[in-house]
Design a protein around this motif. Structure first.
Motif, short mmCIF file in Angstrom:
data_model
loop_
_atom_site.label_atom_id
_atom_site.label_comp_id
_atom_site.label_asym_id
_atom_site.label_seq_id
_atom_site.Cartn_x
_atom_site.Cartn_y
_atom_site.Cartn_z
N UNK A 26 48.34 38.89 30.08
CA UNK A 26 47.35 39.58 30.93
C UNK A 26 47.72 39.89 32.34
N UNK A 27 48.37 39.26 32.93
CA UNK A 27 49.01 39.46 34.33
C UNK A 27 49.93 40.93 34.09
N UNK A 28 50.68 40.96 33.14
CA UNK A 28 51.81 42.07 33.01
C UNK A 28 51.02 43.41 32.70
N UNK A 31 46.53 43.46 34.49
CA UNK A 31 45.95 43.30 35.92
C UNK A 31 45.34 44.35 36.34
N UNK A 32 45.55 45.37 36.20
CA UNK A 32 44.80 46.52 36.54
C UNK A 32 43.37 46.78 36.36
N UNK A 33 43.03 46.17 34.90
CA UNK A 33 41.76 46.27 34.29
C UNK A 33 40.74 45.00 34.52
N UNK A 43 35.39 49.30 36.81
CA UNK A 43 35.09 49.53 35.50
C UNK A 43 33.83 48.83 34.95
N UNK A 44 33.18 48.04 35.66
CA UNK A 44 32.13 47.53 35.28
C UNK A 44 30.60 48.25 35.26
N UNK A 45 30.84 49.33 34.98
CA UNK A 45 29.58 50.26 35.13
C UNK A 45 29.38 50.99 33.80
N UNK A 46 28.04 51.14 33.63
CA UNK A 46 27.81 51.49 31.91
C UNK A 46 28.40 53.05 31.66
N UNK A 81 34.60 37.25 29.12
CA UNK A 81 33.71 38.07 29.68
C UNK A 81 33.85 39.31 29.08
N UNK A 82 32.70 40.23 29.28
CA UNK A 82 32.67 41.52 28.89
C UNK A 82 32.10 42.72 29.95
N UNK A 83 32.76 43.69 29.97
CA UNK A 83 32.21 44.39 30.98
C UNK A 83 30.87 45.14 30.16
#
Length: 193
Positions: A26-28, A31-33, A43-46, A81-83
């Motif tokens: 996840x870190x490698x 991380x960017x997402x 990212x968390x916008x419909x 969690x999910x966007x």
């Protein structure tokens, strides 16, 4: 791992949460997402999520929710969690059934992000833990949902996560997995994916 359990309606206080190691994959790679606060805000916008999913966000979300059911009594587990608005919709179904929803994630910022999408009186607990090492009792959930997580996990982490999910869901319970499949042979971006 130690779980940080919050009662329904109370925020996650990351300053008091134990520090859990973020898995290396996840870190490698992500991380960017999922880890960086600016990524979460972006990212968390419909519209963005729908663009990433080729216009299929609502279709995928609705298929997963339909499989879960309209009313969800008892205990429901959302693994990661999910966007988007999956969790608020799931929370409505849990509330309609008089149940409780536990959402787990390894990233405290993701849990805080989910909390802001839910009403203060939502029947939800946010639990900071690794999906591959659930600090939860055996057979304690009636159902679980894993939404767009497995494609990001390396095989060994995915296998441990799946084993943990089957351990915590009651015999005869339901596990719903929504994820990507390999693109069809004719898809123009097949090799890019």
């Amino acid at each position: 791992s130690t779980a940080v359990r919050t009662e329904a309606g109370s925020p996650v206080d990351s300053s008091k949460a134990p520090v859990l190691d973020i898995p290396l994959y996840l870190e490698k790679h992500y991380w960017w997402a999922y880890i960086h606060p600016n990524a979460i805000r972006f990212f968390d916008h419909q519209p963005i999520i729908n663009f990433i999913l080729w216009g299929n966000y609502a279709k995928l979300r609705n298929a997963a929710l339909a499989e879960m059911g309209d009313e969800l009594p008892g205990n429901t587990l959302q693994v990661a969690c999910a966007y988007g608005d999956l969790t608020p919709h799931l929370c409505e179904r849990v509330a309609a059934g008089g149940g409780r929803l536990d959402v787990i994630d390894i990233v405290p910022a993701q849990l805080r992000n989910v909390r802001r999408k839910l009403p203060a009186d939502a029947p939800v607990r946010l639990l900071n833990m690794d999906s591959a090492d659930l600090n939860l009792p055996d057979a304690s959930y009636d159902r679980a949902i894993v939404y767009l997580l497995f494609h990001e996990q390396p095989v060994e982490h995915r296998e441990r996560t799946l084993a943990e999910i089957f351990r915590v869901v009651k015999p005869g319970g339901k596990v719903v997995i929504m994820d990507y499949a390999q693109p069809d042979w004719w898809h123009p971006w097949r090799y890019w994916f």
